[in-house]
Design an enzyme around this catalytic site. Structure first.
Site, PDB file in Angstrom:
ATOM      1  N   LYS A   1     -23.835  85.970  59.811  1.00 28.62           N
ATOM      2  CA  LYS A   1     -23.363  86.403  61.125  1.00 28.62           C
ATOM      3  C   LYS A   1     -23.245  87.923  61.219  1.00 28.62           C
ATOM      4  CE  LYS A   1     -21.059  82.052  62.215  1.00 28.62           C
ATOM      5  NZ  LYS A   1     -22.203  81.573  63.007  1.00 28.62           N
TER       6      LYS A   1
ATOM      7  N   GLU B   1     -24.208  77.078  65.758  1.00 28.69           N
ATOM      8  CA  GLU B   1     -24.898  76.167  64.842  1.00 28.69           C
ATOM      9  C   GLU B   1     -23.928  75.032  64.584  1.00 28.69           C
ATOM     10  OE1 GLU B   1     -25.735  73.984  62.062  1.00 28.69           O
ATOM     11  OE2 GLU B   1     -25.210  75.631  60.725  1.00 28.69           O
TER      12      GLU B   1
ATOM     13  N   GLU C   1     -29.964  81.566  64.157  1.00 30.42           N
ATOM     14  CA  GLU C   1     -29.569  82.544  63.158  1.00 30.42           C
ATOM     15  C   GLU C   1     -30.769  82.793  62.252  1.00 30.42           C
ATOM     16  OE1 GLU C   1     -24.909  82.511  62.509  1.00 30.42           O
ATOM     17  OE2 GLU C   1     -25.800  80.692  61.671  1.00 30.42           O
TER      18      GLU C   1
END
EC number: 1.2.1.8
Length: 489
Positions: free
Chosen positions: A162, A251, A463
């Site tokens: 992240k 997610e 991601e």
């Protein structure tokens, strides 16, 4: 007395005390030993973290992309230098075998930071000619302060995944790790500071879901990146929209199909199925828990799976020989055992496992045996709902069209896999499966270059990969007029 002592918040480049006066405990799931007491952030602490991030972000964004890239590369070097130390903490906090955390968790997190450090200088705008004396150009500018909310199964890896694109693009991040596994995010914060990331650019606030809600609803947060369950994800999306129309990346869960066709190399297929169900004790969002096997090879495949399950080495996570550890918490153990009871009650045939392990040192930990069910049906609870534990369901099928329809009959769409020697069929099947991450004749690898995320209720956005970097920027369009301005009035 705890192993790691009192854990504080990390704000503005250093540790600070929370103002809530509250703490929570985190335990070693293999032994039940108290690892640490962790301070819980208050609303005032979240405000302080966001304010610190806003200030740090201005300094960070003012640097050149090359400067940011060099600092992130130093963080990568520090992560790799401290790999063994961080892996030991991660093993105690999550219950993962030390061989796994040494080889995967920190390594893959560092890889993603290195990947985005290399891309930081590649963030570019466009120039569009309109006519001889006028043109448009675009700038990709950072969003500002982002919030990251992590899951408990890959604490430091998720924190790296992240922060890497966010920081590479010039943003700051306030990160909340799961309260179940809260320790290594603080170590990542230390590393970023040591590497030269300005104070406030990465802050860590600890706590339960109420702290996540404070971040999600904060008016000065521009984006939320969340990893966790579907129901919590829906709440995050709702609050992010209602508060200030924040951008979101999520997610979420999965109930992924693994399809084994009749021409598959059955030894390879069995190896894949066991990895897809029992790696990290089954606590992986992309697990291939619905194993569809062509009826003509089901018995031979099942025999091979059971042979491999017998070879799984369940043990203390700190032992180098162990490759299967406990579940992360007592609550997760109870949840998984409940699903196992449901499978038995609904008529699935228990082929392996199905019990809590309590002999010897197992008795003080959250251990459940690797479990395989046969004769499963699509309507069973163990087939339809995400378990997040070491429970494999084997189903049979007859035709390609049939298995694709059944594989897609779920509100999840995170991952899918196909095992076959026929590459035409492999690609044809994968293209029809409603899943964001797919594997052919393999399972589970998610390199930095590969975008990962789900279809349907398994997530929003991606991601990793190049495109993710774009979602941590916003486009500014500028028209330039070099010639005479023609007034309307």
């Amino acid at each position: 007395m705890s192993v790691y002592g009192l854990q504080r918040l990390y704000i503005g480049g250093g540790y600070v005390d929370a103002t809530s006066g509250k703490t929570f405990d985190t335990f070693d799931p293999a032994t039940g030993e108290l690892l640490a007491q962790v301070q819980q952030a208050s609303a005032a602490d979240v405000d302080r973290a966001v304010a610190s991030a806003r200030e740090g972000q201005r300094e960070w964004a003012a640097m050149t992309a090359m400067q940011r890239s060099r600092i992130l590369r130093r963080a990568v070097d520090l992560l790799r230098e401290r790999n063994d130390e961080l892996a030991a903490i991660e093993t105690r906090d999550t219950g993962k075998p030390i061989g796994e955390t040494l080889a995967v968790d920190i390594v893959t997190g560092a890889d993603v930071i290195e990947y985005y450090a290399g891309l930081a200088t590649a963030i570019e705008g466009l120039q569009v000619p309109l006519r001889a004396e006028s043109f448009v150009y675009t700038r990709r500018e950072p969003l500002g302060v982002c919030a990251g909310i992590g899951a408990w199964n890959y604490p430091i890896q998720i924190a790296c995944w992240k922060t890497a694109p966010a920081l590479a693009a010039g943003n700051a991040m306030v990160f909340k790790p799961s309260e179940v596994t809260p320790l290594t995010a603080l170590k990542l914060a230390e590393i970023y500071t040591e590497a030269g990331v300005p104070a406030g650019v990465f802050n860590v606030v600890q706590g339960d879901g109420s702290v996540g809600a404070l971040l999600t609803g904060h008016p000065d947060i521009a984006k939320v990146s969340f990893t966790g369950g579907v129901e919590t994800g829906k709440k995050v999306m709702s609050l992010a929209g209602a508060s200030s129309l924040k951008e979101v990346t999520m997610e979420l869960g999965g109930k992924s199909p693994l399809i084994v066709f009749e021409d598959a190399d059955l030894d390879r297929a069995a190896d894949i199925a066991v990895t897809a169900n029992f790696f990290s004790s089954g606590q992986v969002c992309t697990n291939g828990t619905r194993v569809f096997v062509h009826r003509s090879v089901k018995d031979a495949f099942t025999q091979r799976v059971l042979e491999r399950v017998k070879r799984i080495r369940v043990g203390k996570p700190t032992d180098a020989d162990t490759n299967f550890g406990p579940l992360v918490s007592a609550a997760q153990l109870d949840k998984v055992l409940g699903f196992i009871d449901s499978g038995k009650a609904e008529g699935a045939k228990l082929l392996a496992g199905g019990t809590r392990l309590t002999d010897g040192h197992f008795g003080s930990g959250q251990y459940v045996a690797p479990t395989v069910f046969g004769d499963c049906r699509d309507d069973m609870k163990i087939v339809r709902e995400e378990i997040f534990g070491p429970v494999m369901s084997i189903l049979d099928f007859e035709s390609e069209d049939e298995v694709i329809a059944r594989a897609n009959d779920t509100h999840y769409g995170l991952a899918a896999g196909v095992v076959t020697e026929n590459l035409s069929r492999a690609h044809r099947t994968i293209h029809r499966l409603e899943a964001g991450i797919c594997w052919i004749n393999t399972w589970g690898e998610s390199p930095a270059e590969m975008p990962v995320g789900g279809y349907k209720q398994s997530g929003v956005g991606r991601e990793n990969g190049i495109t993710t970097l774009e979602h941590y920027t916003r486009i500014k369009s500028v028209q330039v007029e070099l010639g005479r301005y023609n007034p309307v009035f």
